[in-house]
Design an enzyme around this catalytic site. Structure first.
Site, PDB file in Angstrom:
ATOM      1  N   GLY A 111      47.001  41.501   6.032  1.00 24.82           N
ATOM      2  CA  GLY A 111      45.583  41.808   6.261  1.00 24.82           C
ATOM      3  C   GLY A 111      45.064  41.044   7.471  1.00 24.82           C
ATOM      4  N   GLY A 163      45.360  33.019   1.638  1.00 27.43           N
ATOM      5  CA  GLY A 163      45.611  31.944   0.676  1.00 27.43           C
ATOM      6  C   GLY A 163      46.474  30.849   1.300  1.00 27.43           C
ATOM      7  N   MET A 214      53.357  33.705  -8.915  1.00 26.05           N
ATOM      8  CA  MET A 214      52.562  34.553  -8.018  1.00 26.05           C
ATOM      9  C   MET A 214      53.457  35.554  -7.290  1.00 26.05           C
ATOM     10  SD  MET A 214      49.766  32.122  -6.268  1.00 26.05           S
ATOM     11  CE  MET A 214      48.255  31.708  -7.107  1.00 26.05           C
ATOM     12  N   GLU A 237      53.391  38.084 -11.255  1.00 26.86           N
ATOM     13  CA  GLU A 237      52.018  38.429 -11.659  1.00 26.86           C
ATOM     14  C   GLU A 237      51.712  39.930 -11.567  1.00 26.86           C
ATOM     15  OE1 GLU A 237      48.921  36.954  -9.120  1.00 26.86           O
ATOM     16  OE2 GLU A 237      50.092  37.267  -7.311  1.00 26.86           O
ATOM     17  N   ASP A 256      54.180  34.986  -0.720  1.00 27.32           N
ATOM     18  CA  ASP A 256      54.744  36.134  -1.444  1.00 27.32           C
ATOM     19  C   ASP A 256      55.974  36.724  -0.751  1.00 27.32           C
ATOM     20  OD1 ASP A 256      52.460  35.768  -2.953  1.00 27.32           O
ATOM     21  OD2 ASP A 256      51.355  37.374  -1.959  1.00 27.32           O
ATOM     22  N   ARG A 294      39.419  34.033   2.757  1.00 24.77           N
ATOM     23  CA  ARG A 294      39.819  35.441   2.675  1.00 24.77           C
ATOM     24  C   ARG A 294      38.708  36.315   3.226  1.00 24.77           C
ATOM     25  NH1 ARG A 294      44.329  36.298   0.358  1.00 24.77           N
ATOM     26  NH2 ARG A 294      45.094  34.993  -1.337  1.00 24.77           N
ATOM     27  N   GLY A 295      39.098  37.527   3.608  1.00 25.37           N
ATOM     28  CA  GLY A 295      38.092  38.526   3.977  1.00 25.37           C
ATOM     29  C   GLY A 295      38.030  38.772   5.469  1.00 25.37           C
TER      30      GLY A 295
HETATM   31  O1  F6P Z   1      49.024  36.126  -1.305  1.00 22.43           O
HETATM   32  C1  F6P Z   1      49.214  34.838  -1.753  1.00 22.43           C
HETATM   33  C2  F6P Z   1      48.721  34.649  -3.148  1.00 22.43           C
HETATM   34  O2  F6P Z   1      49.045  33.346  -3.556  1.00 22.43           O
HETATM   35  C3  F6P Z   1      49.222  35.684  -4.156  1.00 22.43           C
HETATM   36  O3  F6P Z   1      50.502  35.398  -4.642  1.00 22.43           O
HETATM   37  C4  F6P Z   1      48.161  35.612  -5.213  1.00 22.43           C
HETATM   38  O4  F6P Z   1      48.066  36.824  -5.904  1.00 22.43           O
HETATM   39  C5  F6P Z   1      46.929  35.386  -4.413  1.00 22.43           C
HETATM   40  O5  F6P Z   1      47.324  34.811  -3.207  1.00 22.43           O
HETATM   41  C6  F6P Z   1      45.892  34.497  -5.086  1.00 22.43           C
HETATM   42  O6  F6P Z   1      44.780  34.511  -4.265  1.00 22.43           O
HETATM   43  P1  F6P Z   1      43.520  33.552  -4.311  1.00 22.43           P
HETATM   44  O7  F6P Z   1      43.804  32.439  -3.397  1.00 22.43           O
HETATM   45  O8  F6P Z   1      42.409  34.394  -3.757  1.00 22.43           O
HETATM   46  O9  F6P Z   1      43.328  33.135  -5.713  1.00 22.43           O
END
Ligand code: F6P
Length: 437
Positions: free
Chosen positions: A173, A81, A241, A297, A198, A146-147
């Site tokens: 990850g 993210g 978050m 969250e 985070d 992601r991924g």
């Molecule tokens: O890990 C960073 C973060 O912003 C988290 O706080 C949150 O749960 C997640 O990414 C949200 O992810 P995405 O970008 O997939 O919506």
């Protein structure tokens, strides 16, 4: 516990570093680092270590580098993210590679690890001219995704591009992927740079972008407080978050000093009963006529039952919406007892991570980026640059990928939150009326 802090080496450093501390008085302390420069792993951790002498290698320029920088191809990838400061790190890497070492082929990999597969977009060349102003914007000029991707496929793509140093900016990850890549690539330096809003990466004092995120979230908490205080029986709820860690919630609450309750994933709470959240709110509203709740969250997941588990592309568990649940339960509870509240729900969500970095984060990003370049040039691999105990160090990725950092409910950060908010222990089974103030 035994931890191995030895950093692997991808290629021998036999080429003299072109880095000169230009303009520096030779009598100053600025000098090349050696492998004898170390930073002690600090006491609260060493107590758990078999060898209290455990040390991390210090980051910084080495006298010898792997090859002639004129022949190097280097790449940068941003994964996961968004996080404030991504562009600052990219800028810092490019500037250091070009200006300190004379590397002029720096590839920007598009949209995370996906850009290292044949299906991904072609990389583009990064130069001091095209990164000069990117720190002014949030996000990543390279894009993120992601991924995981197939490591063999990514390694093959890197060989095609002739990449000998890869900078991987991402969370745990992503760093797991970097460790696997380092394992299959011969002679290539894979250097991680810890990124997550985070603040949940192991062996880092604090991740970059966190200060910015806390600052933004704290302003929203103050807004919620103004709204709640200006209304009869006003209740403000702010959800932030943080995934499975409550650092943003805890620190933003401390930065605003307006929260009366902070709910984090690390500390389960009871909803019902005089000692639960609703009972505490009743008392608070009687006394002060308004209340502000900050909720992470990942908090309160114990209050959801029988729902299907969902995961994101990186395999992270997606949380049920605790903010919505709190709104429903608080409104219905106070309606039932005939004392309705005026509730305002604020969710700064993505705003905390899409902003440009604040001053302290900007400094931090540049210092991490320079440390990463020095490590790569010296031939280090499978490691992450970090600030640990205030010092810039090299941390093996093997250590970083062993878990995620969380608030210690028995530690001083959580104690400070309880002291600052005055919230009682809302945990199921807490002593009646127990307060930490
Ligand atoms: O890990 C960073 C973060 O912003 C988290 O706080 C949150 O749960 C997640 O990414 C949200 O992810 P995405 O970008 O997939 O919506």
């Amino acid at each position: 516990m035994t931890i191995n802090t030895k950093v692997p080496v991808a290629a021998e450093a036999r080429f003299p570093s072109p880095l000169r501390f230009a303009g520096c008085d030779p009598s100053t302390a600025i000098r090349y680092r050696t492998e004898h420069d170390r930073v002690r792993v600090y006491p609260c951790i060493t107590q758990e270590l078999d060898d209290p002498e455990t040390v991390f290698e210090r980051a910084g320029p080495r006298e010898w580098i792997t090859d002639d920088p004129a022949n190097m191809t280097v790449a940068i990838v941003t994964c996961g993210g968004l996080c404030p400061g991504l562009n600052d790190v990219i800028r810092g890497l490019v500037m250091s590679l070009w200006h300190h070492y004379g590397v002029s082929r720096v590839l920007g990999i598009r949209y995370g690890y996906a850009g290292l597969t044949p299906a991904g977009l072609e990389p583009f060349e990064l130069t001091p001219d095209n990164v000069d102003e990117i720190h002014r914007d949030g996000g990543s000029v390279l894009g993120v995704s992601r991924g995981a991707q197939d490591v063999a496929v990514m390694a093959e793509r890197m060989r095609e591009f002739g990449i000998s140093k890869l900078f991987v900016i991402g969370g745990d990850g992503t760093q797991r992927g970097a460790l696997e890549l380092a394992g299959v690539l011969d002679g290539v330096s894979v250097i991680g740079i810890p990124k997550t809003v985070d603040n949940d990466i192991l062996w880092v004092d604090q991740t970059f972008g966190f200060d910015t995120a806390v600052d933004i979230a704290a302003r929203v908490i103050s807004d919620a407080h103004v709204e709640a205080r200006s209304t009869e029986r006003g209740v403000g709820i702010v959800k932030v978050m943080g995934r499975d860690s409550g650092f943003i919630a805890a620190c933003a609450a401390l930065a605003s000093l307006e929260a009366n309750v902070v709910l984090v994933p690390e500390v389960p709470f009871a909803m019902e009963g005089a000692d639960g959240l609703l009972g505490f709110l009743e008392q608070r509203l009687e006394r002060k006529d308004h209340a502000v709740i900050v909720v992470a969250e990942g908090a309160g997941q114990e209050h959801f039952h029988g729902l299907k588990e969902r995961r994101d592309a990186s395999g992270n568990k997606l949380h049920q919406d605790i903010g919505e649940l709190l709104c429903e339960r608080i409104e219905s509870h106070f309606n039932e007892i005939g004392k309705p509240v005026k509730l305002k729900y604020l969710d700064p969500g993505y705003s905390v991570r899409s902003a440009p970095a604040c001053g302290t984060d900007r400094i931090y990003c540049t210092r991490l980026a320079h440390a990463a370049v020095h490590a790569a040039m010296a031939g280090k691999t499978a490691m992450m640059v970090s600030r640990w105990s205030g010092h810039y160090v090299h941390v093996p990725l093997e250590l970083v990928t062993q878990g995620r950092r969380k608030i210690n409910p028995g530690g001083s950060l959580w104690r400070t939150v309880l002291e600052a908010t005055g919230q009682p222990c809302l945990a199921e089974g807490a002593r009646k009326g127990e307060s930490c103030r």
